[in-house]
Design a protein around this motif. Sequence first.
Motif, PDB file in Angstrom:
ATOM      1  N   PRO A  12      16.392  56.589  15.057  1.00 41.89           N
ATOM      2  CA  PRO A  12      15.663  55.204  13.975  1.00 41.89           C
ATOM      3  C   PRO A  12      14.786  53.972  14.792  1.00 41.89           C
ATOM      4  O   PRO A  12      14.342  53.211  14.274  1.00 41.89           O
ATOM      5  N   ALA A  13      15.007  54.565  15.781  1.00 40.85           N
ATOM      6  CA  ALA A  13      13.551  53.946  17.054  1.00 40.85           C
ATOM      7  C   ALA A  13      13.099  54.682  17.262  1.00 40.85           C
ATOM      8  O   ALA A  13      11.710  54.348  18.432  1.00 40.85           O
ATOM      9  N   GLY A  14      12.811  56.491  17.207  1.00 43.76           N
ATOM     10  CA  GLY A  14      11.617  56.565  17.574  1.00 43.76           C
ATOM     11  C   GLY A  14      10.447  56.658  17.478  1.00 43.76           C
ATOM     12  O   GLY A  14       9.937  55.730  16.150  1.00 43.76           O
ATOM     13  N   HIS A  16       9.044  53.575  17.870  1.00 41.59           N
ATOM     14  CA  HIS A  16       9.125  52.070  18.070  1.00 41.59           C
ATOM     15  C   HIS A  16       8.803  51.832  19.220  1.00 41.59           C
ATOM     16  O   HIS A  16       9.111  52.264  20.173  1.00 41.59           O
TER      17      HIS A  16
END
Lengths: 253, 181
Positions: A12-14, A16
């Motif tokens: 979910p944060a790749g 970012h």
Amino acid sequence: MKDLEQLAALDPAGGHEPTPAEWARANALVDRIVEGGATAHAAPARRPATRRWAVGLVAAGAAAVVGAVTVPSLLPGSMDRALASWTPVPGSLTGEQVMPQARRCAESGVGSDPAAPVSPSDVLLAEQRGAATLLIQQRGAGVIECMSVDGGRPAALALADGPLPPPAAGTVNVETRSSVGDGDDQYSNVVGLVGPSVTGVDLVLADGRTVQTSTRGGWWAAWWPGPEGGEIGSITVLVHHTAGTSTHRIEDL
Amino acid sequence: MSSGDDGARERRFRGVHAATYPDLLRFVQRRVPPSEAEDIVSTVFLTAWRRLDDVPEDARPWLFAVARRTMANQTRSWLRRQALDVRLVAQDEPAYGDGTVDAAARIDLDRAWRSLRPDDREVLALVAFDGLTAGQAATVLGCRRSTFVMRLSRARERLRAALEPAAVRPHALAVLKEQQS
């Protein structure tokens, strides 16, 4: 490792990267931490290492220039002073008495309506435990919790963006609870709403300590030294009301 | 403490922050709602400042470990005593990665991931999402490296097992069609 590489698709944060605003808030916090640390060094009288204190919950408002950011912890120098002076029974303060703190809490920019004016009637609850002042404060349509120590920089946390329905008569709920910190610096905080006819709320901790909370303006709140706010089965809530006292596990509220 | 010590302490703290903030923010964003992530990260750096002498040269695993404890202790409405768990890309969020996983495979991965226990998801995420080595991940979880390697191996086995039904599904479908024809 192909299976692990495939999992990256679920991250979910790749990819970012912090935005410029996130960097600005983060760097502003670093400045405040360093500033608070210097204060702590200038006040070497620390509590005995064997004693266990705590500080209230919290969240700090960011510098207005970088917008609102909440930091659920007091800055180091303030934390030490709050820990060293904590009392299990709070003192009650009026809105007029805490207007300087209320104004600084408002200036923190925390809450859904940071530009709302400040008046004594906006202070729904105000308590004093040693050097620390805790406020539950109306900000426009919303509500924030705010703590400050010795009139210093406050730490604020948004509780609600609009009106909340009160609990049933004789009951309370828990809006938020937490523990922050490590070891002897750990502290807990609980905030909730009270229903009609509730006259007081006490907390009995797993180690037998009793913390008298503050109840006013439809809210109850307390902070204390220790980790119980983030634990299961460590807090019993005694709700005093006009018909007697009821006992609850905090997880049930 | 001398002003020189203060200066060195401040420079080190700022250096640690600059070097680790993006990774720590992503680590936390994987585990709590985005609106809560900056609060957690701020608390971690407060802890790092107070305990700067304890922060090792390789600060990232140490900071991640503090972040895990902070998240576990922070009982807000989004957590409400649920076990700390790793989030997934929501269906309406853009998927990152290198594009090598097609949509169907991603659905299978998603299903397999959700079938795992939180403990398995955590050890897999520390390597696959957070990019840690086994030694670093062991620091985050507070266990021995050998223990982490064993847990990772078992988690990967369970992930592969969870993916198997999806892998054989086309064959099963073909058999079903044959039976129907």
